[in-house]
Structures are given as structure tokens and as C-alpha cells.
Design an enzyme around this catalytic site. Structure first.
Site, PDB file in Angstrom:
ATOM      1  N   MET A  31      -2.581  57.357  26.028  1.00  0.00           N
ATOM      2  CA  MET A  31      -3.010  58.626  26.645  1.00  0.00           C
ATOM      3  C   MET A  31      -3.354  58.430  28.119  1.00  0.00           C
ATOM      4  SD  MET A  31      -5.389  59.859  23.435  1.00  0.00           S
ATOM      5  CE  MET A  31      -6.145  58.226  23.311  1.00  0.00           C
TER       6      MET A  31
ATOM      7  N   LYS B 166      -4.837  68.648  19.532  1.00  0.00           N
ATOM      8  CA  LYS B 166      -5.581  68.618  20.787  1.00  0.00           C
ATOM      9  C   LYS B 166      -4.635  68.224  21.913  1.00  0.00           C
ATOM     10  CE  LYS B 166      -9.696  67.017  18.410  1.00  0.00           C
ATOM     11  NZ  LYS B 166     -10.362  65.800  17.990  1.00  0.00           N
TER      12      LYS B 166
ATOM     13  N   GLY C 210       7.992  57.858  22.186  1.00  0.00           N
ATOM     14  CA  GLY C 210       8.568  56.680  21.546  1.00  0.00           C
ATOM     15  C   GLY C 210       8.924  56.862  20.088  1.00  0.00           C
TER      16      GLY C 210
ATOM     17  N   THR D   9       0.741  52.111  14.628  1.00  0.00           N
ATOM     18  CA  THR D   9       0.207  52.649  15.873  1.00  0.00           C
ATOM     19  C   THR D   9       1.258  52.619  16.985  1.00  0.00           C
ATOM     20  OG1 THR D   9      -1.673  52.542  17.384  1.00  0.00           O
ATOM     21  CG2 THR D   9      -0.717  50.438  16.671  1.00  0.00           C
TER      22      THR D   9
ATOM     23  N   ASP E  28      -2.342  66.984  13.582  1.00  0.00           N
ATOM     24  CA  ASP E  28      -2.561  67.086  15.016  1.00  0.00           C
ATOM     25  C   ASP E  28      -1.249  67.199  15.782  1.00  0.00           C
ATOM     26  OD1 ASP E  28      -1.497  64.515  15.487  1.00  0.00           O
ATOM     27  OD2 ASP E  28      -3.443  63.553  15.254  1.00  0.00           O
TER      28      ASP E  28
ATOM     29  N   PRO F  15       4.257  57.030  14.870  1.00  0.00           N
ATOM     30  CA  PRO F  15       4.523  57.578  16.197  1.00  0.00           C
ATOM     31  C   PRO F  15       5.534  58.711  16.232  1.00  0.00           C
ATOM     32  CG  PRO F  15       5.788  55.605  15.887  1.00  0.00           C
ATOM     33  CD  PRO F  15       4.981  55.786  14.625  1.00  0.00           C
TER      34      PRO F  15
ATOM     35  N   GLY G  28      -1.323  61.306  14.201  1.00  0.00           N
ATOM     36  CA  GLY G  28      -0.275  60.505  14.807  1.00  0.00           C
ATOM     37  C   GLY G  28      -0.724  59.071  14.970  1.00  0.00           C
ATOM     38  N   GLY G  29       0.203  58.136  14.773  1.00  0.00           N
ATOM     39  CA  GLY G  29      -0.140  56.723  14.910  1.00  0.00           C
ATOM     40  C   GLY G  29      -1.030  56.256  13.783  1.00  0.00           C
ATOM     41  N   ASP G  30      -2.089  55.541  14.147  1.00  0.00           N
ATOM     42  CA  ASP G  30      -3.061  55.038  13.171  1.00  0.00           C
ATOM     43  C   ASP G  30      -4.384  55.768  13.377  1.00  0.00           C
ATOM     44  OD1 ASP G  30      -3.800  52.491  11.295  1.00  0.00           O
ATOM     45  OD2 ASP G  30      -5.466  52.999  12.630  1.00  0.00           O
TER      46      ASP G  30
ATOM     47  N   VAL H 163      25.230  34.860 -18.491  1.00  0.00           N
ATOM     48  CA  VAL H 163      25.223  36.285 -18.835  1.00  0.00           C
ATOM     49  C   VAL H 163      24.303  36.523 -20.035  1.00  0.00           C
ATOM     50  CG1 VAL H 163      26.612  38.244 -19.597  1.00  0.00           C
ATOM     51  CG2 VAL H 163      27.524  36.660 -17.883  1.00  0.00           C
TER      52      VAL H 163
END
Length: 462
Positions: A384, A271, A413, A332, A249, A226, A302-304, A23
Site C-alpha cells: 500500500m 476500503k 499482481g 500474501t 474487501d 492476491p 485480499g492476501g493474508d 498386477v
């Protein structure tokens, strides 16, 4: 409040530590970091504690405790399991108005040790007033992860410029505005990236220019992962919470967007197939315009951003325009969606390589090299590709992929809406026709899909 949070300057000051066990060692480690000189009273001493004393100009008094040993001390720590001795030390210190801490005995303490986040010169002390020390340590652990260690370098840089800033700005509000801009802007980002010389140069430039000219902002290309906000990196979250403008996005989840700075300007540039809210050239132009206006801009993807995210195109435009930028990788979809679906991308018995492929085919024509995709012991991940699923399946079969090759569709996911559909190359089209899993989705092809039923852990449905 139960205790007032003082911060002691202990550099070169003498304090008394009674107790030479484990201690006492833990307390001594903290105290020598603050520059204290420790006088230890104990007949026996932990070997590591003895080395610590020798290294930091401390002394070991192999004797019994006596009140005379309190003379010349600035504070006292009792780290013994002898209740009577602890009470005596407390009484002696109270009589001399000496701060005293009896470890794990709050009624005998006039000060207590906090849980410490050390980013010197920035130091944060957390206490539960001795009532729940484990809770204080857990909070410290959270703060340790939220506050980059380079805050220490940032504080030291500010210390070097403190007098110059006071000379340049006589008004306290002007100084406050300057430092707020420094601590939340490009200078701080250079420090966090370990670019100290560049940070110092930029800070001097900003000080010389003061508010006489507009400063160019910076763009942060941030991978949002994701969908699950807990998959964000610490750096991504920090930049999101200090951005003036956020361009995001379609694949960025609402939960992730909610973590952005509340008063940031939010611009949707998403998009969708055959429906681009903002064409890519206009996105590039927006990034340059917002940065040239002096804003800190987060381009949230989104993702990487470098995995089928067109991040490279945006950086080319920024580079040409002379706009500084940073890239923050994200998790990703291949990694996250496969993990949440219970499908390992590699496995010693099934696959020794992974190939990530875009299913978004340019000009609606096939540019895929199916001949490279039919090799065994590899996993294919199509991004995609939901709207070209029939083309992908036909191409694989025509080039010799076995008909019983396993395939999975992971839709949305890592989110509560995640759904997983598994089958073979010959029956997946019929299954998807019936299930109608929506985009965004990834398609995983390979023997590893066989493991999905036994490894799935996240809430999914077929």
C-alpha cells in the site's frame, strides 16, 4: 450405464486370486483393505504379496488353476497374461454365477475395480466402464484433493450418533435437516481441525437442544490471496462454498468472489484511501451480528488476513463477543506478486532476509524506521505504498541507500492486468509518473530486482 455401482461387503469372505505377480499384488492390496480373505493360485508369488497374505489370513496355493478351486468363493480375480487361462476362468465363473474380473480385459469381466477415494465409512468409486482407466484415476486424484481426509472422522462421528438422532427425530425430514446442519456447520469444522472431543461435545449439545434455541454461528477469517483464484487454499474454498454470509474487501478479485456459495449474502466492506465503504468498527459489529444470528460468516480478505489486513482487530472483537472463529491463511501479496513478476525475495547471492513494511502511514506522517532498511543483502517489500512512493524513496536515499539500488512496482499482481515497472531509486518516480501504474501494488526494493528480466514468466508489461 454400462455397470451398476454395487459395493460389496467382503469382510471375512473368501475370494480367489489367480496370478501372483505385480498386477495381482495391486488388486490384493485393495481387497485386504476391505477385509477379504484371499486364496492365491500361482506357482510363483511376489514377496510382498506373500507377506500380505500372511498378514491378512490368506493362503497361497502353489498349483495350477482348476474349477474346483472356485467352490466357496464369493468372487474371482484373474491377474494373468495367459489369454486362454483367463477365458477358462471367465467361463467357469459364468457357469457358477460367480462375479469375475479379468484384469485389463473388460469383455471377460462381470465386475470391474473402480478408482477409489477412501474416507471410510465414506467411499467413492469411479469407473470409466473399463474404457479409460487413466481418466478415472485422474478424476480420483482431483477428488482426493477436494475431500479432506477428516471426512472419515466425520462419518465415524455420525455413525456413533446415528441411533440417538433417530430416537430424537422420528420424522425423516427433521433428521435430514439436523444432519445437513451438522455436516456443514461448527461440528464439522471442529472435526476438520482434529478437535474430535470438542466436536462430539458440540454435537451432543445440538442434539439436546434440537431446534428449541438459536445456535450461534461462526466466523471464518479467510485469506483470498492476491487475485488469482487458483492460489486459494483448499480450506478457503471449502469454507467459501458453505458460508451463509460473505463480507469482502476491495482487494478480493471477482474471480475469487465467483467461487463463493451462489445464494450467500454478499456484503461489500471495502476500503480505499480516504474512502471507507464501511468503517472498521462497523465491520467488527457486522461480523458479530451475523454470527449471533446463527450464520456461518466468511470474512474474505485480499492476501493474508494477518499481514496488514487488520484481522487481529476483528478477532479481538469476536473473542469479546463470545463468537467462535477460525483463521485460514492466504498467500500474501509479497509472495505472490514477487513470484508472478519473476523477482525472488531471497537469493543466496543477493538477499538473505526479507522485510515487509506497510506504506499506509498513520495520520500521513512517517513512522518508518529507515535506518533498519538500508542494510545490504535484504529485500524490502512495501504494501500500500504507491501513494507514498516519493516519501519512501526520499527516506531510503536520505538514510544512505545507494542511488543505484534496484526497485520494482508490481501492479495488480497475479491477475491478467498485472504490470511491472523496474528502475532505480533515482529514476523510479519519473518512470511511474509516466506509466501511472494503478493500485493495488507492492513495491520491491533490493538487488533481487536485477533478476526480473531473466526470471519473469507471467504475462507482464513495462
Amino acid at each position: 450405464m454400462d455397470y451398476f455401482p454395487f459395493f460389496f461387503d467382503l469382510k471375512g469372505r473368501s475370494l480367489l486370486l489367480v496370478g501372483g505377480g505385480d498386477v495381482g499384488l495391486r488388486k490384493a492390496r485393495l481387497l485386504v483393505r476391505a477385509g477379504a480373505r484371499i486364496a492365491l493360485v500361482s506357482h510363483e508369488v511376489d514377496p510382498e504379496l506373500k507377506e500380505l497374505l500372511e498378514a491378512h489370513q490368506g493362503e497361497w496355493l502353489a498349483s495350477d488353476y482348476s474349477a474346483e478351486l472356485l467352490e466357496g468363493r464369493v468372487l474371482v480375480v484373474a491377474a494373468t497374461d495367459d489369454q486362454a487361462l483367463n477365458e477358462q476362468i471367465h467361463a467357469d465363473c459364468i457357469a457358477r454365477n460367480l462375479p469375475v474380473n479379468v484384469v485389463d480385459n473388460p469383455p471377460l469381466c462381470t465386475f470391474i475395480f473402480p478408482a477409489i477415494v477412501d474416507r471410510s465409512p465414506l467411499v467413492i468409486g469411479i469407473t470409466s466402464s473399463g474404457k479409460a482407466p487413466v481418466l478415472a484415476r485422474l478424476l480420483r486424484a482431483k477428488l482426493e484433493t477436494w475431500i479432506p481426509t477428516r471426512y472419515s472422522d466425520l462419518g465415524q462421528l455420525a455413525a456413533r450418533f446415528r441411533d440417538a438422532v433417530k430416537t430424537r427425530f422420528s420424522n425423516i425430514n427433521q433428521r435430514r435437516k439436523f444432519w445437513e446442519s451438522t455436516f456443514q456447520g461448527t461440528v464439522a469444522e471442529r472435526v476438520f481441525n482434529g478437535q474430535m472431543e470438542e466436536a462430539e461435545r458440540l454435537l451432543q449439545e445440538q442434539l439436546d437442544a434440537s431446534d428449541s434455541q438459536e445456535q450461534v454461528g461462526e466466523v471464518y477469517l479467510v485469506g483470498a490471496g492476491p487475485g488469482d483464484p487458483e492460489l486459494l487454499t483448499f480450506k478457503a474454498l471449502r469454507l467459501m462454498q458453505q458460508a451463509d454470509v460473505v463480507l469482502y474487501d476491495r482487494l478480493v478479485s471477482k474471480e475469487v468472489l465467483d467461487l463463493c456459495r451462489r445464494d450467500a449474502k454478499m456484503i461489500y466492506v471495502g476500503k480505499k484511501r480516504d474512502n471507507h465503504a464501511v468503517p472498521q468498527p462497523d465491520i467488527n459489529r457486522l461480523l458479530v451480528e451475523q454470527a449471533k444470528a446463527g450464520h456461518r460468516v466468511v470474512r474474505l480478505k485480499g492476501g493474508d488476513p494477518f499481514v496488514f489486513g487488520r484481522g487481529g482487530e476483528e478477532l479481538e472483537e469476536l473473542k469479546t463477543a463470545g463468537v467462535p472463529f477460525q483463521v485460514v491463511p492466504g498467500i500474501t501479496a509479497a509472495n505472490a506478486c514477487s513470484a508472478y513478476a519473476g523477482i525472488p525475495l531471497t537469493h543466496r547471492d543477493y538477499a538473505q532476509s526479507v522485510k515487509m513494511i506497510t506504506g499506509q502511514l498513520k495520520n500521513r506522517t512517517s513512522e518508518l524506521n529507515f535506518a533498519e532498511m538500508i542494510h545490504p543483502n535484504q529485500t524490502l517489500v512495501f504494501y500500500m505504498g504507491l501513494h507514498t512512493l516519493e516519501l519512501l524513496v526520499q527516506g531510503l536515499l536520505e538514510h544512505g541507500k545507494p542511488t543505484d539500488t534496484r526497485i520494482a512496482i508490481v501492479s495488480q499482481g497475479s491477475t491478467p492486468e498485472q504490470r511491472v515497472l523496474t528502475g532505480t531509486l533515482v529514476d523510479i518516480l519519473a518512470q511511474q509518473e509516466k506509466a501511472q501504474l494503478p493500485a493495488p501494488a507492492i513495491i520491491i526494493v533490493g538487488e533481487v530486482v536485477e533478476l526480473q528480466p531473466q526470471l519473469v514468466w507471467f504475462n507482464t508489461s513495462d
